[in-house]
Design a protein around this motif. Structure first.
Motif: not given
Length: 235
Positions: A199-210
């Motif tokens: 996934v992209s960096a933005e998507e990875a960050f959303e996974i982490l934040r979720g």
């Protein structure tokens, strides 16, 4: 000719300086300064460090005892006194005997009826605590706070301003360091998630934040756990 600062006072200031630059916390520093006031200022029986809010109410940040803390409440109730005037008038306030005529009659009446305090000193603090502040000294003996007391107190008040500013800078630097470390751990965790899930960096960050939200775990702490898990799988 002004009398030199006594040797014991100089030694006390040196000890306080060591505490400040060793990274002592603000609460520890305030407590040490107030206690030092009783040791080095002739006639001092109580001391406190106070801040003033926008409604002219004093808040005790450090005190030697309950009497010193009560004086903040009495000054707020009377809406006058050495602490208030030292801050608002930017001047040293000194009344060695409040029972023999005083510029703070309402405070004197409350003080005499509710405390043993009979003499007062107030100094504005120029830096630290994020608010208007003052260093205050009280004596139970009329006339005990002399000019020598005023002079030594002025040196301690100046030291207090410098110490609080230094402590504040140390705390800011420490918070910045922790923030940089947290950001570095989060960045590493995002990189691992990107590789693991394509996934992209933005998507990875959303996974982490979720995941942080669902598990009620701080983002940095969760990132640290992910990185530790990755380290454990390495040969």
């Amino acid at each position: 000719m002004q009398k030199p600062i006594p040797r014991e006072a100089t030694e006390a200031f040196a000890s306080l300086a060591k505490l400040v630059y060793a990274g002592g916390g603000t609460e520890e520093i305030l407590s040490a300064i107030c206690q030092t006031a009783l040791e080095v200022i002739p006639g001092a029986d109580h001391a406190c460090i106070s801040t003033l809010d926008d409604s002219r109410k004093l808040h005790t940040q450090g005190a030697t005892d309950d009497v010193a803390a009560l004086m903040d409440k009495l000054e707020s109730e009377a809406d006058e006194g050495p602490c208030l005037d030292s801050i608002l008038e930017d001047s040293v306030q000194h009344d060695a005997d409040i029972t023999d005529g005083t510029k703070w009659p309402r405070l004197a009446e409350l003080t005499v009826s509710r405390t043993p305090v009979r003499g007062m000193l107030g100094y504005q603090l120029l830096e630290g605590l994020g608010s208007r502040a003052a260093f205050n000294v009280f004596s139970d003996t009329p006339g005990a706070l002399t000019q020598e007391s005023v002079d030594i107190g002025a040196v301690l008040a100046a030291f207090t301003s410098v110490a609080l500013a230094a402590s504040e800078r140390q705390a800011t630097a420490e918070n910045l360091r922790k923030g940089l470390e947290s950001n570095r751990e989060i960045g590493k965790a995002i990189g691992l998630l990107m590789a693991a899930h394509s996934v992209s960096a933005e998507e990875a960050f959303e996974i982490l934040r979720g995941a942080s939200s669902r598990t009620n775990t701080k983002l940095a702490a969760l990132a640290d756990k992910i990185n530790e898990s990755q380290q454990a799988t390495l040969p």
